[in-house]
Motif scaffolding. Sequence first.
Motif, PDB file in Angstrom:
ATOM      1  N   LYS A 260      30.280  50.757  44.338  1.00  0.00           N
ATOM      2  CA  LYS A 260      31.595  51.174  43.847  1.00  0.00           C
ATOM      3  C   LYS A 260      31.751  50.982  42.345  1.00  0.00           C
ATOM      4  CE  LYS A 260      33.903  50.278  48.257  1.00  0.00           C
ATOM      5  NZ  LYS A 260      35.003  49.569  48.962  1.00  0.00           N
ATOM      6  N   GLY A 261      30.696  50.538  41.678  1.00  0.00           N
ATOM      7  CA  GLY A 261      30.751  50.336  40.243  1.00  0.00           C
ATOM      8  C   GLY A 261      30.879  48.869  39.887  1.00  0.00           C
ATOM      9  N   LEU A 262      30.377  48.513  38.694  1.00  0.00           N
ATOM     10  CA  LEU A 262      30.346  47.109  38.294  1.00  0.00           C
ATOM     11  C   LEU A 262      31.744  46.524  38.145  1.00  0.00           C
ATOM     12  CD1 LEU A 262      28.793  44.612  37.402  1.00  0.00           C
ATOM     13  CD2 LEU A 262      28.755  45.550  35.073  1.00  0.00           C
ATOM     14  N   LEU A 263      32.661  47.273  37.516  1.00  0.00           N
ATOM     15  CA  LEU A 263      34.008  46.732  37.309  1.00  0.00           C
ATOM     16  C   LEU A 263      34.705  46.471  38.637  1.00  0.00           C
ATOM     17  CD1 LEU A 263      35.308  48.782  34.238  1.00  0.00           C
ATOM     18  CD2 LEU A 263      34.480  46.424  34.308  1.00  0.00           C
ATOM     19  N   ALA A 264      34.570  47.398  39.581  1.00  0.00           N
ATOM     20  CA  ALA A 264      35.176  47.209  40.906  1.00  0.00           C
ATOM     21  C   ALA A 264      34.556  46.011  41.601  1.00  0.00           C
ATOM     22  CB  ALA A 264      35.012  48.470  41.751  1.00  0.00           C
TER      23      ALA A 264
ATOM     24  N   VAL B  56      34.831  38.261  47.785  1.00  0.00           N
ATOM     25  CA  VAL B  56      35.003  37.188  46.791  1.00  0.00           C
ATOM     26  C   VAL B  56      34.537  37.676  45.423  1.00  0.00           C
ATOM     27  CG1 VAL B  56      34.478  34.818  46.159  1.00  0.00           C
ATOM     28  CG2 VAL B  56      34.682  35.444  48.571  1.00  0.00           C
ATOM     29  N   GLY B  57      35.485  37.902  44.544  1.00  0.00           N
ATOM     30  CA  GLY B  57      35.196  38.305  43.179  1.00  0.00           C
ATOM     31  C   GLY B  57      36.226  37.695  42.253  1.00  0.00           C
ATOM     32  N   PHE B  58      36.536  38.402  41.166  1.00  0.00           N
ATOM     33  CA  PHE B  58      37.506  37.912  40.192  1.00  0.00           C
ATOM     34  C   PHE B  58      38.877  37.692  40.828  1.00  0.00           C
ATOM     35  CE2 PHE B  58      40.833  38.699  37.055  1.00  0.00           C
ATOM     36  CZ  PHE B  58      40.451  37.887  35.998  1.00  0.00           C
ATOM     37  N   LYS B  59      39.311  38.625  41.652  1.00  0.00           N
ATOM     38  CA  LYS B  59      40.639  38.537  42.249  1.00  0.00           C
ATOM     39  C   LYS B  59      40.805  37.250  43.040  1.00  0.00           C
ATOM     40  CE  LYS B  59      43.734  40.934  45.466  1.00  0.00           C
ATOM     41  NZ  LYS B  59      43.851  42.074  46.423  1.00  0.00           N
TER      42      LYS B  59
END
Length: 359
Positions: free
Chosen positions: A103-107, A193-196
């Motif tokens: 889905k892309g690096l930023l996502a 589990v990421g930035f959010k």
Amino acid sequence: MTLAGFLIAPVVYLLVFCLHLIVPAREVDGYVISPATGRPYRYRLNGLIVYWITVALWAACCASGLLAWDALWTFRWESLAGACVTGLVFTSWIVLTAPATGKGLLADLFLGRLENPQWLNGRVDAKMYLYLVGATMLGLNIYSFALHHIIASPDDVSNGVLLYAALFTFFLSEYLFFERVHLYTYDFFAERVGFKLGWGCLLFYPYFYSVGLWSVADQPNPHASSALLVLSVILFFSGWCFARGANMQKYVFKRDPSAIFLGVIKPVVLRDGDKQLLASGFWGIARHVNYLGELLMATGLTLSLGYPEQFMPWLYPLYYVVLLVPRQIDDDRRCAQKYGALWDAYMKRVPYRIIPGVY
């Protein structure tokens, strides 16, 4: 900026991690199924004990003179910076070391790549640790900020500040007491589990949730009326009844669909083959009535400070509006995909999304 202040959050986070590892814990099965084993994920739950051990250790350090009672207030900006850096490092590590989702690096950085990461042969679950460490740091911030107010105004302490700290203590303690119930909530089956989630629990949760006290701890006693304080308590515990009642009813239903909740609420179930939806009790009032409970609790906490005319304390309940309305929309979309016509039937039976009669 002082190095000691910057290191407050990382040290607390490491302490909580170590305590979570060594303190005896209940081991329970969750709701989410591991694709690797075909069985529910296993969790070690000791959050409430770890929380109060950490608070006790902090109090002991303050009582012995190693740390000022209001040090977390004095170094709040340095502590926030340390928590921010820790959150960014954690997010980068847990995302960039995992396979991409496409889905892309930023996502991927924001939403994460791993759904339910566990470490040390399952002894530590990432989501449970993040919620525990966020709650613990939030509690320490609340107590230190409240003590700053008491130290700064010893002859005219605000009853609202004391009430706010007491309500938040209840909020955090009961959340950790019911750790097992939260294994059946949206975060565990719908989020990665990421930035959010990572940065959110390591910085946003413990520092933004205390925004009310952060903004008024050094202000004089507003001498809030007893009526306002009573109203704040009523709103808080009304919200708690909705939030905790709804989550507990769903938890009981998922474990035993025939169980009568609290001995009085019989389950009304909509079925379509193997699929079923609970449509009675709290879940017959609104499709996400637990979100209404969160909003009411946040409003009660804000009003308890005694500054209803100030904007900053209202950022907390406003945040819940921004968080929960999109989450409700996304959850309804997921449920429509999962349940199809059964979800349509549920929406006809329960037309309101969060607030009965309004939305």
